[in-house]
Write a protein that holds these residues in place. Structure first.
Motif, short mmCIF file in Angstrom:
data_model
loop_
_atom_site.label_atom_id
_atom_site.label_comp_id
_atom_site.label_asym_id
_atom_site.label_seq_id
_atom_site.Cartn_x
_atom_site.Cartn_y
_atom_site.Cartn_z
N ILE B 133 7.89 42.13 -55.07
CA ILE B 133 8.03 43.33 -55.90
C ILE B 133 8.19 42.97 -57.38
O ILE B 133 7.74 43.70 -58.27
N GLU B 136 4.09 41.15 -60.74
CA GLU B 136 2.98 42.09 -60.91
C GLU B 136 1.67 41.53 -60.35
O GLU B 136 0.85 42.27 -59.81
N LYS B 139 2.05 41.76 -56.25
CA LYS B 139 2.28 43.01 -55.52
C LYS B 139 1.07 43.95 -55.52
O LYS B 139 0.21 43.90 -56.38
N THR B 144 3.71 53.21 -54.39
CA THR B 144 4.53 53.73 -55.49
C THR B 144 5.89 53.05 -55.55
O THR B 144 6.31 52.38 -54.61
N LYS B 145 6.59 53.28 -56.67
CA LYS B 145 7.87 52.65 -56.91
C LYS B 145 8.92 53.08 -55.88
O LYS B 145 9.74 52.26 -55.45
N SER B 146 8.90 54.35 -55.47
CA SER B 146 9.91 54.83 -54.51
C SER B 146 9.72 54.19 -53.14
O SER B 146 10.67 53.96 -52.40
N TYR B 148 8.67 51.09 -52.75
CA TYR B 148 9.27 49.77 -52.91
C TYR B 148 10.78 49.83 -52.77
O TYR B 148 11.39 49.02 -52.07
N ARG B 149 11.39 50.80 -53.45
CA ARG B 149 12.85 50.90 -53.43
C ARG B 149 13.35 51.12 -52.00
O ARG B 149 14.31 50.51 -51.56
#
Lengths: 210, 210, 210, 210
Positions: B133, B136, B139, B144-146, B148-149
């Motif tokens: 993650i 760059e 990955k 999307t970022k959410s 990943y989180r």
């Protein structure tokens, strides 16, 4: 012989050898009644675990080296096929010196056999690379001459180290260990950063791009 | 290193480790003359069979987790290659704690070694995911970022459980078992239903569509 | 989870299980000085060789059955993944009953354990097939309803045979053997000739055509 | 059954068999205190290492032969699938005669069992090739009749050699060895140079060309 099938077969042999190493780590088949006894047995297995970890990483390094070397070849012809088979045979041998290492860490014969096996494998790296580069039909046209020269230079470093490691086992086991670690560190940290690797990563990125 | 080849090699190691577990289940090499004797021997092998089944499912869960984690990566670079190799080493270790578990179910040292191995593996899940993650170049841009989180959040749950399982082995073996089962249930039932999985299934369906 | 990767992993487990069976065939570690002694030892190993050959063919039949069953699926969802893992676990178990069979051919417990394992595996065939057919998202649209019905019918035959084989072990070991051979012959000769197989061979030919 | 999947499965079995051979090379589990003892033990393991190397190359030769034979097939039908399974079974058997060879080099029974296994495998080569060539649906149209005839001629050479090797074990073990080496040399040096191989290499080169 299709290059993909050769790589898949080699990967299979690597995966099996690397996993069979754990069979050397065994607790004796005695009846255990309390935790103190178990602790003693586990403690006695520690050198075997260390030997497992070390040999695992060594085979891992060879696997990555094998992959790098075969990325120089465009096709696989009959001599290359046989060179690869002999190479795999030396790799398949590793559980034997690893099992000796597990039981007798610092005896000269142990170190001679272990470094001897590593020497044979790394010499095969050099021989296979030389064969590929000298055969116009086999080698990959996309890579430049300086890339090839750099690859051959790195391929000779490891066998020399293993030779020195074997020779110095009569002086000191720690000196042997130093030379072995030299070879492995070189494979991990120097080769990973040089021109050849950068070229290969660039190719991989291009292929992944849409 | 091509991502497909890394996954194929990892799958090979997983397949071998998961199948080698059966070698721990062995009947003693005594001459059997009647069925009563055989029943006794089979009965004595039951804990080994239970340990086999348990470790098989654990490796199976790790295999699925490995697949999920590498679906976040677009390419494989050198550090990721080495992280994966260390990760595979911890997995290849499993037959050893499994063989100890088979013989000595509820001793503290058994539980410490078993949960210790599981902790190392699940920590590597977390470390590999973090590495992917934060890079760059490595990955996958499509997620999307959410997503990943959410993936990182689930990845930290298992190592914490295994840590608690190890710590509580001095209080009660059943408490350790509870924490281990927590981690496994979470991996099977919660991760299978969340956003990340739905995204991945959607991608798989799209690829299968004509 | 990509269907190809699941199949490759399953094939890996099948290949390892089928090859590990030979580890049950071992000559005792005694010092042999002449050919007569060696003949005795080889002769004593014959039942183990027979058990090896038998179990090898059984796993081979299951491998082909697994391939057939998964050709009905278009994609692999999470429940199917777990069903397959449990299925592989029962297959990985086979070297254990095979090693018991090698030493104690005609004892009731031997037959119960062996047929029990075969029953679990063939029941999983049936359960996986049922799961695929009942899930519109998973099943392959190209195959007609009558093909599905025929596949389910054949899938129930083997578990019933293995159940009867297990039950009849208390009457006669030969009766058990008869039912086991029934199930295997059905898998080899009947399933290979029916509608489903013909459909699948037709698909394979189409793909190979230029 | 897809031809690629059959080849991948066969390669898996080959890779496992070839690597399992090292398990026959084991040092006895005695406590070693000095280097002289270790030297004795290593020296005693030399015949086992020789048997490992020999059997490794034999399986390697069979692997290459298998690949050659299946390159004649366009698709895989049910009888070919079963022939291949029986063929793989005979290959999976090799660690057993190899372990006998390791301990008793020149006893007639050892040679009979070893050459018997090699005979069974090379007969299966011949039978599979015959099956492919006689079935219009299965065989590859691109290869000419003279290529086929040449392939069948070479396929009969090895089983005849192994038969002679087995028969001559009662006269002299060295005569048997001579016939075995004849078969292996023929496979390595003659087959690699003939029409069939040249045709296959030409195909491989065409596929690799941009």
């Amino acid at each position: 012989m299709n290059k993909n099938r050769l790589e898949a077969f080699s990967d299979g042999v690597f995966a099996i050898v690397i996993t069979l190493l754990i069979l050397n780590v065994k607790v004796p088949d005695v009846h255990i009644t309390n935790n103190v006894q178990l602790n003693h047995i586990i403690f006695a297995a520690l050198p075997k675990l260390l030997s497992f970890g070390f040999s695992f990483l060594v085979i891992g390094i060879f696997w990555i080296a094998h992959h790098r070397i075969f990325s120089f070849a465009k096709v696989v012809d009959t001599p290359l096929l046989w060179l690869n088979l002999v190479y795999l045979m030396f790799n398949a041998l590793v559980p034997f010196p690893a099992s000796i290492l597990a039981d007798n860490f610092f005896l000269p014969t142990t170190i001679l056999i272990y470094t001897g096996t590593l020497f044979l494998i790394s010499m095969m790296h050099f021989i296979i690379l030389e064969y590929i580069i000298r055969n116009e039909d086999v080698k990959h046209g996309a890579l430049t001459k300086s890339v090839y020269r750099s690859a051959v230079r790195s391929a000779i470093f490891s066998p020399v180290c293993f030779l020195l490691a074997g020779a110095s086992c009569f002086i000191s086991a720690y000196l042997s260990l130093f030379f072995i670690i030299c070879a492995l560190f070189f494979s991990i940290f120097i080769i990973g950063k040089n021109k050849v690797s950068k070229k290969l990563i660039a190719v991989a990125k291009e292929e992944a791009a849409p």
